[in-house]
Design a protein around this motif. Structure first.
Motif, PDB file in Angstrom:
ATOM      1  N   ASN A 207       0.819  -1.223   0.000  1.00  0.00           N
ATOM      2  CA  ASN A 207       0.000   0.000   0.000  1.00  0.00           C
ATOM      3  C   ASN A 207       0.851   1.271   0.000  1.00  0.00           C
ATOM      4  OD1 ASN A 207      -2.400  -1.517   0.106  1.00  0.00           O
ATOM      5  ND2 ASN A 207      -2.249  -1.689   2.334  1.00  0.00           N
ATOM      6  N   GLY A 208       2.017   1.186  -0.657  1.00  0.00           N
ATOM      7  CA  GLY A 208       2.893   2.351  -0.732  1.00  0.00           C
ATOM      8  C   GLY A 208       3.604   2.688   0.550  1.00  0.00           C
ATOM      9  N   LYS A 209       3.561   1.792   1.522  1.00  0.00           N
ATOM     10  CA  LYS A 209       4.205   2.056   2.808  1.00  0.00           C
ATOM     11  C   LYS A 209       5.372   1.095   3.010  1.00  0.00           C
ATOM     12  CE  LYS A 209      -0.179   3.452   4.934  1.00  0.00           C
ATOM     13  NZ  LYS A 209      -1.148   3.162   6.015  1.00  0.00           N
ATOM     14  N   MET A 210       6.076   1.280   4.121  1.00  0.00           N
ATOM     15  CA  MET A 210       7.172   0.391   4.463  1.00  0.00           C
ATOM     16  C   MET A 210       6.600  -0.952   4.930  1.00  0.00           C
ATOM     17  SD  MET A 210      10.436   1.307   6.866  1.00  0.00           S
ATOM     18  CE  MET A 210       9.483   1.435   8.367  1.00  0.00           C
ATOM     19  N   PRO A 211       7.241  -2.073   4.582  1.00  0.00           N
ATOM     20  CA  PRO A 211       6.744  -3.384   5.033  1.00  0.00           C
ATOM     21  C   PRO A 211       6.611  -3.429   6.552  1.00  0.00           C
ATOM     22  CG  PRO A 211       8.491  -3.669   3.425  1.00  0.00           C
ATOM     23  CD  PRO A 211       8.435  -2.216   3.725  1.00  0.00           C
ATOM     24  N   GLY A 212       5.609  -4.147   7.011  1.00  0.00           N
ATOM     25  CA  GLY A 212       5.346  -4.216   8.442  1.00  0.00           C
ATOM     26  C   GLY A 212       6.276  -5.172   9.172  1.00  0.00           C
ATOM     27  N   ASP A 213       6.182  -5.118  10.485  1.00  0.00           N
ATOM     28  CA  ASP A 213       7.011  -5.979  11.322  1.00  0.00           C
ATOM     29  C   ASP A 213       6.644  -7.448  11.136  1.00  0.00           C
ATOM     30  OD1 ASP A 213       8.963  -5.965  13.742  1.00  0.00           O
ATOM     31  OD2 ASP A 213       7.314  -7.217  14.432  1.00  0.00           O
TER      32      ASP A 213
END
Length: 556
Positions: A207-213
């Motif tokens: 979603n255009g964001k940094m990958p989650g933890d």
């Protein structure tokens, strides 16, 4: 419930009136009612037991049929859909009907929901049916009561966001960074992947964001990575190259010629601290400040340990931080151990000479042939008297390379780690016994050292031999150390970006900080100055200095 009671009471009243009309007394009428009620109760219980038995028997048969159908699927025989589905449907409809009869709550209380309220065997059955395309995932969800995504993930696995080739390349980068002693944290990994998808034009992923933890942890699990606590080493240690280590082992090979394992001695100075360290304990989940009441200090006692390549450990040599030595500080300790003191608490040249004379020389004189003593190159570990003793007793003295003892020192490689873990256990028990003592009483230290030597007695021979083997000294094998030093190979330059390799190499080397020329400022005591004032004073001082130099040149 109230309606049932009312109807029963009206029924019994009507029955009593009818019995009284046929000229029966009240007592006989009551007995007759009780008789009829007993017969009715027995009939109802018999019907209920029979229905329950039929339901259980049918459910067991249906589950057995479903298990047989699954076994047939795994063996390759595909049963007819109607036979298997009939058995599965019969069980699951009754279960769902029974669950549906419960009154639904408009709002769940925390902890009211049952997670994974199904068995692993039932999940395996549903996954096998979906995997073999006997039923769809939606049908399996309705019939087994298991979430559809759980069944799909169990059947096929969740598809990865990045392509397999991209994940393999990122895993290689993570592995290479760890080899060059620049390991990535979980946040670093997420940033690397985020920059990669931006440069690759795939910013729609995540979603255009940094990958989650959660994605990062799943990535580690997929590619067989684990998070480990790191041990910090200096830049000077990391900057060691293969050429420097190779030169040391070439010289060592000459010194080891015709020397047996029992005549190769390694010594190293360490300390036993007064801090038992942290330990995992049980607390309530969410506790912000988990603490343990135990006294600890920064004090330590220096000890010189030495061992041979065949696993023999020489007596320890203890150095206290004190100006005088007391009798109780030297009692009940290990056999043949020696005790000394210095103001700093560390070995100085006099202590080292005394250790060499009282510990090493008796060992050397009990051995025939050439003896080899290996140690670090500290200034306090060498003196003219020691060199003369080595020459007269046929002892070769070999120094380890500077800033490389973590690789080439046998006692550092495999002996001190297990020993200090045992010491922390002994110290914890000591603190629990003497809870009011703030530091280790030096009168108790020899007893604690004796307990430590007794505990490591079972494994010290193996650990010392493993230390010599791991450092490549005996048996002589420099490759045991060489493979720990990362090198840029030709295949790496083709696989990775050259700038990444240059950065990793540069990060291993120490880079001195340039501070420029410093000059003293003349400031009134007690008065502060700003940055601008300091610059003006420095300029004025420089101009004054330049004027003096120019004036001297003119006079000449």
């Amino acid at each position: 419930m109230g309606c049932v009671c009312c109807s029963l009471s009206s029924f019994f009243s009507v029955l009593l009136d009818a019995l009284e009309r046929i000229s029966l007394c009240t007592v006989c009428a009551m007995l007759t009612c009780c008789f009829f009620f007993t017969i009715l109760t027995v009939l109802i219980m018999g019907i209920g037991i029979g229905y329950h038995y039929c339901f259980v028997q049918t459910s067991v048969e249906a589950v057995e049929k479903a298990a047989k159908a699954t076994t047939a699927l795994r063996s390759g025989d595909r049963p007819e859909r109607s036979t298997m589905m009939r058995s599965v449907d019969r069980v699951m409809r009754r279960v769902i009907r029974k669950m549906g009869n419960k009154k639904k709550q408009s709002r769940r209380k925390p902890g009211a929901r049952n997670y994974a309220d199904y068995s692993k065997e039932m999940l395996e059955v549903a996954a096998d049916l979906v995997r073999n395309k006997v039923i769809s995932s939606y049908e399996a969800e309705n019939q087994f009561g298991i979430p559809r995504r759980t069944i799909v993930n169990k059947s096929f696995g969740r598809p990865t966001v990045l392509l397999t080739e991209e994940e393999v390349h990122i895993a290689d980068v993570v592995n290479l960074s760890a080899e060059f002693v620049c390991p990535l944290t979980l946040l670093d990994l997420r940033i690397v992947v985020y920059n990669y998808i931006l440069k690759s034009g795939k910013d729609h992923l995540f979603n255009g964001k940094m990958p989650g933890d959660r994605w990062a942890r799943a990535f580690l699990q997929r590619h067989n990575f684990s998070q480990r606590a790191t041990q910090n080493i200096k830049k000077s240690r990391a900057a060691k190259t293969v050429e420097e280590i190779n030169e040391f082992y070439k010289n060592l090979e000459t010194s080891l010629k015709d020397v047996p394992a029992s005549n190769i001695l390694n010594f190293d100075e360490t300390n036993l601290s007064d801090d038992p360290g942290s330990k995992k304990c049980i607390f309530k989940r969410g506790t912000k400040h988990p603490e343990r009441v135990i006294n600890a200090s920064k004090s330590a006692v220096s000890i010189m340990f030495s061992g041979t390549a065949d696993g023999y450990c020489l007596p320890p040599y203890v150095v206290y931080k004190a100006e005088h030595l007391w009798t109780r500080w030297c009692e009940n300790g290990p056999k043949n151990a020696r005790y000394n003191r210095t103001k700093s608490g560390w070995f100085d040249m006099m202590c080292f000479d005394d250790w060499f004379t009282t510990i090493v020389l008796p060992w050397a004189r009990s051995r025939d042939g050439i003896k080899l003593v290996i140690g670090d190159n500290l200034a306090s570990h060498l003196s003219v008297d020691t060199i003369q003793l080595c020459q007269s007793e046929n002892i070769r003295f070999v120094f380890l390379p500077k800033n490389a003892t973590h690789l080439t020192q046998p006692l550092d490689v495999a002996f001190f780690g297990p020993m200090k873990r045992l010491w922390r256990e002994i110290l914890t028990n000591y603190k629990a016994t003497y809870s009011t003592v703030s530091t280790i009483n030096k009168c108790h230290f020899p007893q604690l050292l004796q307990e430590l030597m007794t505990k490591i007695d079972m494994t010290k021979e193996t650990n010392i031999c493993k230390g010599f083997e791991g450092s490549g000294i005996f048996p002589f094998n420099p490759s045991r150390v060489m493979f720990k030093i990362p090198t840029v190979q030709e295949e790496n330059t083709r696989q990775f970006d050259v700038s990444l390799l240059e950065f990793l190499q540069r990060n291993r080397r120490s880079q001195p900080m340039k501070t420029g020329q410093n000059s003293k400022l003349t400031v009134v005591p007690g008065k502060s100055i700003s940055t601008e004032e300091a610059e003006e004073l420095a300029k004025a001082k420089k101009m004054k200095k330049d004027t003096k130099i120019t004036k001297k040149k003119r006079e000449k």
